[in-house]
Each structure stands twice: as structure tokens, then as C-alpha cells.
Design a protein around this motif. Structure first.
Motif, short mmCIF file in Angstrom:
data_model
loop_
_atom_site.label_atom_id
_atom_site.label_comp_id
_atom_site.label_asym_id
_atom_site.label_seq_id
_atom_site.Cartn_x
_atom_site.Cartn_y
_atom_site.Cartn_z
N MET A 144 -28.59 38.60 99.24
CA MET A 144 -29.36 39.82 99.49
C MET A 144 -28.72 41.02 98.78
SD MET A 144 -30.59 39.38 103.46
CE MET A 144 -31.81 40.68 103.35
N MET A 145 -27.40 41.09 98.81
CA MET A 145 -26.71 42.19 98.11
C MET A 145 -26.89 42.07 96.60
SD MET A 145 -25.35 44.15 100.42
CE MET A 145 -26.66 43.76 101.57
N LEU A 146 -26.83 40.83 96.11
CA LEU A 146 -26.99 40.60 94.67
C LEU A 146 -28.40 40.99 94.23
CD1 LEU A 146 -25.61 39.55 92.12
CD2 LEU A 146 -26.38 37.25 92.72
N ALA A 147 -29.40 40.63 95.04
CA ALA A 147 -30.78 41.01 94.73
C ALA A 147 -30.94 42.53 94.72
CB ALA A 147 -31.74 40.38 95.74
N GLY A 148 -30.27 43.20 95.68
CA GLY A 148 -30.34 44.65 95.71
C GLY A 148 -29.69 45.29 94.49
N ILE A 183 -31.14 48.05 91.09
CA ILE A 183 -30.61 49.38 90.78
C ILE A 183 -30.71 49.58 89.26
CG2 ILE A 183 -28.59 50.89 90.83
CD1 ILE A 183 -27.63 49.34 93.28
N PRO A 184 -31.38 50.62 88.78
CA PRO A 184 -31.56 50.82 87.33
C PRO A 184 -30.22 50.91 86.60
CG PRO A 184 -32.98 52.31 88.58
CD PRO A 184 -32.06 51.68 89.57
N ILE A 218 -14.90 52.02 90.04
CA ILE A 218 -14.85 52.27 91.48
C ILE A 218 -15.76 53.42 91.87
CG2 ILE A 218 -13.35 52.96 93.40
CD1 ILE A 218 -11.06 51.51 92.03
N GLN A 219 -15.77 54.48 91.09
CA GLN A 219 -16.65 55.62 91.36
C GLN A 219 -18.11 55.24 91.23
OE1 GLN A 219 -14.92 58.32 88.48
NE2 GLN A 219 -13.83 59.49 90.08
N GLN A 220 -18.43 54.42 90.25
CA GLN A 220 -19.81 53.94 90.09
C GLN A 220 -20.23 53.11 91.29
OE1 GLN A 220 -20.50 52.02 86.29
NE2 GLN A 220 -19.11 53.42 85.25
N PHE A 221 -19.31 52.26 91.76
CA PHE A 221 -19.61 51.43 92.92
C PHE A 221 -19.84 52.29 94.16
CE2 PHE A 221 -18.10 49.11 96.70
CZ PHE A 221 -18.96 48.02 96.67
N ARG A 222 -19.00 53.31 94.32
CA ARG A 222 -19.08 54.16 95.50
C ARG A 222 -20.31 55.06 95.50
NH1 ARG A 222 -14.57 58.74 97.25
NH2 ARG A 222 -15.70 59.53 99.08
N PRO A 257 -24.95 53.48 97.72
CA PRO A 257 -26.19 54.16 98.14
C PRO A 257 -27.45 53.37 97.81
CG PRO A 257 -24.70 55.72 97.09
CD PRO A 257 -24.12 54.36 96.86
N GLY A 258 -27.44 52.67 96.66
CA GLY A 258 -28.61 51.86 96.29
C GLY A 258 -28.81 50.67 97.20
N LEU A 259 -27.72 50.18 97.81
CA LEU A 259 -27.80 49.01 98.69
C LEU A 259 -28.04 49.38 100.14
CD1 LEU A 259 -24.88 46.80 97.32
CD2 LEU A 259 -27.32 46.44 96.98
N ARG A 260 -28.06 50.66 100.47
CA ARG A 260 -28.14 51.09 101.87
C ARG A 260 -29.35 50.51 102.61
NH1 ARG A 260 -26.22 55.06 105.34
NH2 ARG A 260 -27.77 55.88 106.80
N PRO A 261 -30.57 50.56 102.08
CA PRO A 261 -31.70 49.98 102.83
C PRO A 261 -31.52 48.49 103.09
CG PRO A 261 -32.49 51.39 101.06
CD PRO A 261 -31.03 51.21 100.82
N ILE A 262 -31.06 47.75 102.07
CA ILE A 262 -30.84 46.31 102.24
C ILE A 262 -29.71 46.06 103.23
CG2 ILE A 262 -30.13 44.19 101.04
CD1 ILE A 262 -31.52 45.26 98.57
N PHE A 263 -28.69 46.90 103.16
CA PHE A 263 -27.56 46.79 104.06
C PHE A 263 -28.01 46.89 105.51
CE2 PHE A 263 -24.15 48.61 106.58
CZ PHE A 263 -23.05 47.85 106.22
N LEU A 264 -28.88 47.84 105.82
CA LEU A 264 -29.32 48.05 107.19
C LEU A 264 -30.22 46.92 107.68
CD1 LEU A 264 -29.99 51.89 107.01
CD2 LEU A 264 -28.15 50.75 108.24
N VAL A 265 -31.13 46.47 106.81
CA VAL A 265 -32.00 45.35 107.19
C VAL A 265 -31.17 44.09 107.44
CG1 VAL A 265 -33.80 43.80 106.38
CG2 VAL A 265 -34.02 46.25 106.01
#
Length: 293
Positions: A177-181, A185-186, A201-205, A210-218
Motif C-alpha cells: 500500500m505504501m509502495l502504491a502510494g 506522487i508526481p 531525507i528532506q525529500q522523504f520528510r 505528506p503524500g502518503l498521509r491519506p493511505i497511511f490513515l486508511v
């Protein structure tokens, strides 16, 4: 004519939604309603039916054994969900780097999820066996222990052991699910960040998380609901022992129903667990709505 057409169209809508409503009623509403009904009865489901109202609920809320199993379930679910996210996210980040043979690695890393839970529990129970288990053999060989360790005879190591096995079983679905998310991300965001001098590391943070947040919550909702009521792995590996240290609430329900044949109290425990999970899902969904806003 328009009125007749609208009525006919309305009837058609009811006709097409009726099968879905019947399925929902048969698989969700009726079983749930029956469980609530049983929770208010002292019954063996055959000959004894005596209405007791909310008696079992009142007893459970002050029952030290039930509250202990609830606490163990919360501990187990928390560490398994956290472990799944740590391992799953880490592997997803690695697999997202366009590695050679990435597809092969994905298939290999998905194997724990594809194996039945019974098989997983029995394999790891054999590996942890104090007499002929592979784990003790390896630790003895490298000199980390000088005698065989009975991993499931200690309350702490037993709980840690089942958490480890559940994490090994559960991380693949989080990884996928994280990989799909990450794939959604563009790439332009990363390119712009790299031009501005942002490190990996800054790009990841600032981009990936932030791009994975909706998937993270679901995923949190699904993982919490799944592992909080988990039964199979723990039952097959420890049966709730030693001394009740791994007796999660699902084992308590099982023993109440099929050990003591107290189906009413077991149903009351199930309804309480359902209420807890619904409350958790509500707060998760509220967080998702706030995120979308």
C-alpha cells in the motif's frame, strides 16, 4: 407522462438496489443484531434462554480478567501495527528506487502475507522450539546463549515472540500500500526539490510522508481492526499463556463461548470490542476528513 416515467425510474432503482440491501442485511445487519440479542441472554444457544439485560456488560466493565485481556490486545495491536508500518514503509522506500530485480524482491517479500496464518504459526512455533528449534541452534552456534531458551515459558518473551511473528506476517500488505502510494506522487516534486538542494531525507520528510498521509490513515484503520481482534497466530503459538500473558480478548471470547459455553457473555465481549473499533475508526476517518479539507 413525466410523472409516470419518474415513478417507473424510481421503481427500477429500488429493484436494482434490492439485492445489495438483502446482502447487507444478511451478512452484516442480521448477524450484528443477533449478537446484541444474545449478549442480553444467558443461553447455551439450544435449550436455555433467559433475559439478563445489560448484566454481562456491567460485569465485564469491572472484570479484572477481561480488562487485562483488553490491555494485552491493545499492547499487541499497537506494537504489531507500528512494526508493520516501520518495516513496510522501509521496504517500500527501498523497492521504490528502481532496483534491478525489484519485481522478484516484491514477490519474495509478499510471501509471508500469502502463507495461511496456521502455517505461519506452526512454522514459527517450530523455529522457537527450545529443544530442536532453529533459533536456539543458531544462537548457540554463534555463542549468544549457552543453553536452550524456552521462549514461550516467559511472559515477556512470549508476548514479544507473538508480536514479532504477527509483524512478519503483516508487513507485506503495508509495504504494498505504501509502495502504491509512492508511485502516485508526481516525480516533478522530487525533481524540483532536488534542484532546490533538498537532500533525500528532506525529500522523504516533506514530499513522501505528506503524500502518503491519506493511505497511511486508511491503512491504520484496517491494520488496527485486523490485529486488535486477532486470534489464530496467538492461539496456535501460546494458547494465551504463559499465565495469561498473551491472552488477548479474542481468546477470552473463544474460551467464554466454547470453553464455558457462556455465549451471552462472549457475545457481550464481542459487542464491546466492536464498539471500541468503531470509535477508533471514527477518529481515524475524522483525521482523514480533516486532512482532505
Amino acid at each position: 407522462m413525466k410523472s409516470a416515467f419518474k415513478k417507473r425510474e424510481s421503481r427500477s432503482g429500488y429493484f436494482f438496489t434490492l439485492p445489495t440491501l438483502l446482502i447487507v442485511f444478511s451478512l452484516i445487519i442480521y448477524p450484528l443484531g443477533y449478537a446484541i440479542f444474545i449478549s442480553m441472554q444467558r443461553t447455551n444457544l439450544i435449550s436455555e434462554w433467559k433475559f439478563v439485560g445489560a448484566r454481562y456488560y456491567a460485569e465485564l466493565l469491572t472484570d479484572a480478567e477481561f480488562l487485562s485481556s483488553l490491555k494485552i490486545s491493545l499492547t499487541f495491536a499497537f506494537f504489531v501495527v507500528v512494526g508493520n508500518f516501520v518495516v513496510g514503509l522501509l521496504l517500500a522506500v527501498i523497492l521504490n528506487q528502481n532496483l534491478k530485480f525489484a519485481t522478484t524482491f516484491k514477490i519474495i517479500l509478499m510471501l509471508p502475507w500469502l502463507l495461511p496464518e496456521v502455517v505461519v504459526a506452526l512454522i514459527w512455533k517450530w523455529l522457537f522450539n527450545p529443544t530442536y528449534g532453529l533459533i536456539n541452534y543458531i544462537l548457540n552456534t554463534v555463542g549468544l546463549i549457552d543453553s536452550d531458551v524456552s521462549w514461550f515459558d516467559s511472559s515477556t518473551s512470549a508476548l514479544v515472540g507473538v508480536i514479532f511473528v504477527a509483524t512478519w506476517k503483516g508487513y507485506p500488505i503495508v509495504m504494498i500500500m505504501m509502495l502504491a502510494g509512492m508511485k502516485n506522487i508526481p516525480s516533478e516534486r522530487y525533481e524540483a526539490a532536488a534542484i532546490d538542494g533538498a537532500t533525500r531525507i528532506q525529500q522523504f520528510r516533506h514530499i513522501t510522508l505528506p503524500g502518503l498521509r491519506p493511505i497511511f490513515l486508511v491503512t491504520c484503520i484496517l491494520e488496527t481492526a485486523w490485529w486488535f481482534k486477532h486470534f489464530t497466530v496467538i492461539w496456535l503459538m501460546t494458547s494465551g499463556g504463559p499465565a495469561g500473558s498473551t491472552k488477548v480478548v479474542s481468546i477470552s471470547i473463544y474460551q467464554q463461548a466454547f470453553g464455558d459455553f457462556n455465549f451471552g457473555k462472549a457475545a457481550a465481549e464481542s459487542v464491546i470490542i466492536l464498539t471500541i473499533l468503531l470509535a477508533a475508526s471514527y477518529f481515524y476517518s475524522k483525521a482523514i476528513r480533516n486532512d482532505n479539507d
